[in-house]
Design an enzyme around this catalytic site. Sequence first.
Site, PDB file in Angstrom:
ATOM      1  N   ASP A  62     -21.089 -14.086 -64.243  1.00  0.00           N
ATOM      2  CA  ASP A  62     -20.946 -13.170 -63.121  1.00  0.00           C
ATOM      3  C   ASP A  62     -21.816 -13.721 -61.999  1.00  0.00           C
ATOM      4  OD1 ASP A  62     -20.918 -11.144 -61.250  1.00  0.00           O
ATOM      5  OD2 ASP A  62     -21.322  -9.533 -62.684  1.00  0.00           O
ATOM      6  N   TYR A 154     -15.310  -6.778 -47.517  1.00  0.00           N
ATOM      7  CA  TYR A 154     -15.009  -8.206 -47.670  1.00  0.00           C
ATOM      8  C   TYR A 154     -15.307  -8.974 -46.387  1.00  0.00           C
ATOM      9  CZ  TYR A 154     -12.207 -12.420 -48.470  1.00  0.00           C
ATOM     10  OH  TYR A 154     -11.779 -13.726 -48.608  1.00  0.00           O
ATOM     11  N   ALA A 157     -18.975  -9.433 -45.837  1.00  0.00           N
ATOM     12  CA  ALA A 157     -19.528 -10.446 -46.736  1.00  0.00           C
ATOM     13  C   ALA A 157     -19.186 -11.850 -46.258  1.00  0.00           C
ATOM     14  CB  ALA A 157     -19.007 -10.219 -48.154  1.00  0.00           C
ATOM     15  N   LYS A 158     -17.965 -12.048 -45.781  1.00  0.00           N
ATOM     16  CA  LYS A 158     -17.575 -13.381 -45.310  1.00  0.00           C
ATOM     17  C   LYS A 158     -18.281 -13.748 -44.007  1.00  0.00           C
ATOM     18  CE  LYS A 158     -14.662 -14.892 -48.446  1.00  0.00           C
ATOM     19  NZ  LYS A 158     -14.945 -16.097 -49.251  1.00  0.00           N
TER      20      LYS A 158
END
Length: 336
Positions: A62, A154, A157-158
Amino acid sequence: MQTQTRIVVVTGAGAGVGRAVAEEFARAGYDVAMLSREPGRLARAAAQLSGYGVRVLAIPTDVADAQAVEAAAARVESELGAIGVWVNVAMATVFAPVSALDARDVERATQVTYLGQVYGTMAALRRMRARNCGTIVNVGSALASRAVPLQSAYCGAKFAVRGFTDALRSEILHDGLDIHLSLIDLPAMNTPQFQWAANRTGKRARPIAPVFQPEVAARAIRFAAEHRRRTLWLGWPTARAIVADLLAPGLVDRYLAKAGYRGQLSDEPRADDAPDNLYAPVPGDFGAHGRFDDEARTTGAPLFTERHVQALKGGMALALIGAALMYARLVRRLGS
């Protein structure tokens, strides 16, 4: 300086783009270490890749666990040898408007998509610094420059991946290291994420067209790793999204307020018992591809490297200067 080895580590290698990247490097003769959460799928993928005559090491990991990533890197170097290339692909997302998000959802998506790349980069860099050689490839997105609705966790985060990568690149230059760092921004990809991503919309999610097969991304990532490219925008859709946001961000906001919803949701309702991989892997024999093979493109995605990107930006700058001069002349005429 030592010669870089042909040993690659790929995170998120059990399915999707990561699976395609692992196969692309194996086909090219690299020994491959595959990191992913689901042990069964990872083992099956590793067995398939060993058919290329290379060594393949499957390590259930993970990437949101920094200690697990560090342990995986140590195992790779112990069993395969010095890591030459490290590719950070693993991601997790949740489709939902911000009003429907749980704070824990955002935290988990950020841990995997952003911190997973940070932890992978740190583990690779720690070893590459000692040898003063190696390549790290971080996988970004067009959504790292132009965010879209329903994917705030998302996109955030990118964006963070891009900031982290740029900061580290300057540090590497400051230290005079012969370590290369690439950032690859991808368009919409036909991967299983649209079957198993967390989803709070009530509709089945889909990628915003046009969609590309993950092998297209895999080829671009290997190209960037082997040719030491700083930046790579994959495909016209990526370039269009980034450039449009630079030129007219407000207009893009309004466009995405409508098209951003419609383009990411199908008319099919999402089943209440649909799989969700945000907190735990979804078992099953998933591969690189998702359910959009009938529309996904296998070729025809241009590569915009840093040289092309600078040319595009230069052209945009000239266009903006020209527009400003025309506007100034018009103002003068109206005032005379």
